[in-house]
Scaffold this active site. Structure first.
Site, mmCIF file in Angstrom:
data_model
loop_
_atom_site.group_PDB
_atom_site.id
_atom_site.type_symbol
_atom_site.label_atom_id
_atom_site.label_comp_id
_atom_site.label_asym_id
_atom_site.label_seq_id
_atom_site.Cartn_x
_atom_site.Cartn_y
_atom_site.Cartn_z
ATOM 1 N N CYS A 1 3.042 -4.863 6.707
ATOM 2 C CA CYS A 1 2.795 -4.604 5.292
ATOM 3 C C CYS A 1 4.034 -4.031 4.610
ATOM 4 O O CYS A 1 5.032 -3.714 5.246
ATOM 5 C CB CYS A 1 1.633 -3.626 5.141
ATOM 6 S SG CYS A 1 0.044 -4.281 5.686
ATOM 7 N N HIS B 1 0.830 -1.207 0.000
ATOM 8 C CA HIS B 1 0.000 0.000 0.000
ATOM 9 C C HIS B 1 0.864 1.257 0.000
ATOM 10 O O HIS B 1 2.072 1.212 0.186
ATOM 11 C CB HIS B 1 -0.937 0.000 1.211
ATOM 12 C CG HIS B 1 -0.223 0.002 2.537
ATOM 13 N ND1 HIS B 1 0.327 1.140 3.092
ATOM 14 C CD2 HIS B 1 0.025 -0.998 3.410
ATOM 15 C CE1 HIS B 1 0.871 0.837 4.253
ATOM 16 N NE2 HIS B 1 0.704 -0.470 4.475
#
Length: 200
Positions: free
Chosen positions: A176, A160
């Protein structure tokens, strides 16, 4: 946008005070040859201090084919590599990686969903570590997922963007892989649901 149910939570919770980078450096590149290319001279001084072994790579040692394209995240060099299915387009992006080994996951997964303007909910483990965090943050400048997110087949794992550009090139995530917003927007357009992903 700030969630009205979470008074006091806003940009400060994820973006420290002070000036962020004026613009993200353009490190993504098209590489059409098969040589290993050092791109360190293209990296700004700030990013250079946070990045090691930032080199282009070949896909063949890591994937059997390029069906649906392939993403390789090198956690050591803090770089994300993307190869398109055509075998010609290659992109190299600086990334943020997990803070600690216990937050790190390695292995094969794939893109299962693409979301522009993602919302964010901290995982139960994050809430346990940080009970003051909100249960939900909608799309916008307060959202730690930035402008775009590629959801992986592993629960809670995503590639992301981030509004906090200081995180890129560092161990700074809760698991992440983060990219500059301009880079995740570009990758978002190229990657497909089904794109292969390998974290090493």
């Amino acid at each position: 946008m700030t969630d009205s149910r979470t008074p006091g939570f806003g940009r400060r919770a994820f973006l420290a005070s002070g000036a962020a980078f004026i613009g993200a450096p353009a490190l993504a590149q098209n590489v059409n040859d098969t040589s290993t290319t050092e791109v360190e001279n293209e990296i700004t001084e700030v990013v250079r201090r946070n990045t090691s072994s930032f080199r282009s790579m070949r896909w063949e040692p890591h994937f059997d084919n390029l069906k649906n394209g392939a993403i390789l995240v090198d956690l050591t060099s803090r770089a994300l590599h993307y190869w398109a299915e055509d075998g010609v387009t290659y992109k190299l992006y600086p990334s943020s990686v997990p803070l600690t080994e216990d937050l790190t996951r390695r292995g094969r997964t794939k893109v299962v969903r693409k979301v522009e303007g993602p919302s964010w909910r901290p995982t139960p483990a994050m809430r346990k570590r940080n009970p003051e965090w909100p249960e939900y943050v909608g799309p916008g400048p307060d959202n730690p997922l930035g402008t775009h997110a590629l959801y992986l087949s592993w629960t809670y794992y995503r590639i992301h963007g981030t509004h906090d550009t200081r995180k890129i090139g560092r161990r700074s995530s809760n698991g992440c892989v983060g990219l500059y917003n301009e880079h995740i927007a570009e990758l978002f357009e190229m990657a497909k649901v089904g794109t292969q992903v390998l974290l090493i």
